[in-house]
Write an enzyme that holds these catalytic residues in place. Sequence first.
Site, short mmCIF file in Angstrom:
data_model
loop_
_atom_site.label_atom_id
_atom_site.label_comp_id
_atom_site.label_asym_id
_atom_site.label_seq_id
_atom_site.Cartn_x
_atom_site.Cartn_y
_atom_site.Cartn_z
N CYS A 41 -7.37 5.94 0.91
CA CYS A 41 -7.48 4.59 1.46
C CYS A 41 -8.19 4.64 2.82
O CYS A 41 -8.11 5.63 3.53
CB CYS A 41 -6.08 3.99 1.62
SG CYS A 41 -6.11 2.30 2.26
N ASP A 43 -7.35 3.14 5.39
CA ASP A 43 -6.37 2.94 6.46
C ASP A 43 -6.55 3.97 7.59
O ASP A 43 -6.68 5.17 7.33
CB ASP A 43 -4.96 3.06 5.85
CG ASP A 43 -3.88 2.57 6.78
OD1 ASP A 43 -3.21 1.59 6.43
OD2 ASP A 43 -3.72 3.17 7.87
N ARG A 45 -4.55 5.22 9.48
CA ARG A 45 -3.45 6.19 9.67
C ARG A 45 -3.50 7.33 8.67
O ARG A 45 -2.54 8.05 8.51
CB ARG A 45 -2.11 5.45 9.55
CG ARG A 45 -1.93 4.35 10.59
CD ARG A 45 -0.81 3.41 10.20
NE ARG A 45 -1.12 2.70 8.97
CZ ARG A 45 -0.26 1.91 8.32
NH1 ARG A 45 0.96 1.75 8.80
NH2 ARG A 45 -0.61 1.31 7.20
N HIS A 97 -1.03 5.60 -0.09
CA HIS A 97 -0.04 5.79 0.97
C HIS A 97 0.91 4.61 0.98
O HIS A 97 0.52 3.49 0.65
CB HIS A 97 -0.72 5.94 2.34
CG HIS A 97 -1.43 4.70 2.79
ND1 HIS A 97 -0.91 3.86 3.75
CD2 HIS A 97 -2.59 4.13 2.40
CE1 HIS A 97 -1.74 2.85 3.93
NE2 HIS A 97 -2.77 2.98 3.13
N CYS A 100 0.77 0.38 2.46
CA CYS A 100 -0.68 0.11 2.32
C CYS A 100 -0.93 -1.40 2.38
O CYS A 100 -0.37 -2.16 1.58
CB CYS A 100 -1.17 0.69 1.00
SG CYS A 100 -2.94 0.41 0.72
ZN LIG Z 1 -4.03 1.53 2.39
#
Ligand SMILES: [Zn+2]
Length: 211
Positions: A41, A43, A45, A97, A100
């Site tokens: 992803c 993201d 993080r 994750h 999400c």
């Molecule tokens: Zn995500």
Amino acid sequence: MKYLDLIKKNSDWVEEKLNLDKSYFDKLSKGQKPPFLYIGCSDSRMPIDTFTKSEPGSFFIHRNIANQVFTNDMSLLSVLEYAVENLEVEHIIVSGHYDCGGIKSAYKNDGCTDLTGNWLMPIKKIIMQNREELDKIEDLSDRLDRITELNVLEQLMHIFKIPFVKNRILSGKYPKIHGWILDIRHGKIKEIEYPIEQWKKDGIIPINYEI
Ligand SMILES: [Zn+2]
């Protein structure tokens, strides 16, 4: 962190690396032979190098919102083809994750711009297809976690169905395909088991495949 900090920290990092090994960047610039293709992803993080304490050169990477594998996505397909055919990666990892934003938006049907909403349509389909199982999970956070796992399973299936991946598996022992969830609440990687024998029976996985 501020923008200028990035440049400063880069200089610090280069210095650190050279202090440990004067030829670090000479070696790095000779080329890449990563053993892993990572599809994750977008993201912020999820810096997989950090989470796995890996050095540059370890992962060939493709990331998008909610780690989708679409068989009409030219960007993903070219990354995947290059990784499989040219780099001959030994492992392909699809990683979702928990927590999400893409999964949450697909479930709640909000917080999306038009394009993102469209991008997340296949996750809404996964939710509809698994409605019965999901309705039995009382806690919302647990339900979202399960959707995250179902989403990874779906993307693994897509990877196996791509002809050049299938052919590469048929002609050798690599690549191995893995599903991960990065448990962002604890920092741990969780491996997702998938029904290899069933998928072989269903014609999704080549019969010679072994994990
Ligand atoms: Zn995500």
